[in-house]
Motif scaffolding. Sequence first.
Motif, PDB file in Angstrom:
ATOM      1  N   LYS A  13       5.831  -8.558   1.536  1.00  0.00           N
ATOM      2  CA  LYS A  13       5.990  -7.111   1.503  1.00  0.00           C
ATOM      3  C   LYS A  13       7.279  -6.722   0.797  1.00  0.00           C
ATOM      4  CE  LYS A  13       3.405  -6.373   5.795  1.00  0.00           C
ATOM      5  NZ  LYS A  13       3.469  -5.899   7.196  1.00  0.00           N
ATOM      6  N   MET A  47       4.444   1.082   3.606  1.00  0.00           N
ATOM      7  CA  MET A  47       4.725   0.585   2.260  1.00  0.00           C
ATOM      8  C   MET A  47       5.122   1.707   1.313  1.00  0.00           C
ATOM      9  SD  MET A  47       4.768  -2.585   2.447  1.00  0.00           S
ATOM     10  CE  MET A  47       5.230  -2.703   0.710  1.00  0.00           C
ATOM     11  N   ALA A 204      -0.439  -3.668   2.004  1.00  0.00           N
ATOM     12  CA  ALA A 204       0.107  -4.908   2.548  1.00  0.00           C
ATOM     13  C   ALA A 204      -0.410  -5.132   3.957  1.00  0.00           C
ATOM     14  CB  ALA A 204       1.638  -4.859   2.559  1.00  0.00           C
ATOM     15  N   ASP A 240       0.155  -7.504  -1.126  1.00  0.00           N
ATOM     16  CA  ASP A 240       0.767  -8.774  -0.755  1.00  0.00           C
ATOM     17  C   ASP A 240      -0.332  -9.807  -0.526  1.00  0.00           C
ATOM     18  OD1 ASP A 240      -0.287  -8.140   1.742  1.00  0.00           O
ATOM     19  OD2 ASP A 240       1.605  -8.417   2.821  1.00  0.00           O
TER      20      ASP A 240
END
Length: 267
Positions: A13, A47, A204, A240
């Motif tokens: 991340k 995120m 992610a 990710d």
Amino acid sequence: MSPERRVLVHESKEILAAAVAARFLRKVKDLIEEFGEASVVLTGGTMGIAVLAAINSSPARDSVDWSRVNVWWGDERWLPEGDPERNETQARDALLDHVGLDPERVHPFARSDAGLDLDAAAEAYSTELQANAPRSARFPHFDITFLGMGPDGHIASLFPGMDGIRETEATVISVRNSPKPPPERLSLTLPTINSSARVWAVVAGADKASALGLTLADASIDEVPASGLEGRRSTLFFVDGDAAAEVPENLIDPGQFWTGADDIQQN
């Protein structure tokens, strides 16, 4: 030519947020040099805010003339001014209050304590979009629209099985009975989001893997709203390794996260 669609995978991340931040800073600088300004649409979520924080901490942050950047939001929680759960509040804390933005170019959604009801707030944002649009258009030219994605595949505040994902006439909708708190929200509609030249979804976590896989398999937007994403020039999924677990290998970009030539011509 069909819009580009790619998946760009990063190890963690932290690396993901830093990579998107670097790409964003370079692209916005290029846009300002070419067009005199850049317009971006921000998102919230873990995120989305991590990317803004990474932009703020980047050594390249001040290479951008922030006074030439127009800022919009893809959705907002119907909460009072300064509430820590508002996307606007989080974005200001992470980045916006630390750079030299022109306040006239920053366009938050109305707050719940601003004297409007939810429907009037949606109409007010739609009016603001049109007031900043080119002649005869309904919304501004967006260069980059950031989005997150929920484990259920929702984007902005467009949730599976709710009428908002199918809205094609309005540019902004009010959302009630959201399956995710708070229950009342405001959101751009899918056609407004897809008017952006570039749609950048930052995803992610292992809990997103199934929804991302379905998105890229073109599942129904009623079931997985993110499958409807299609920027005019490109739609990029920055993910990710955990989120990429169910992504078909043929969709994963085999190279580094970007090249200058590709970015100028495609993204």
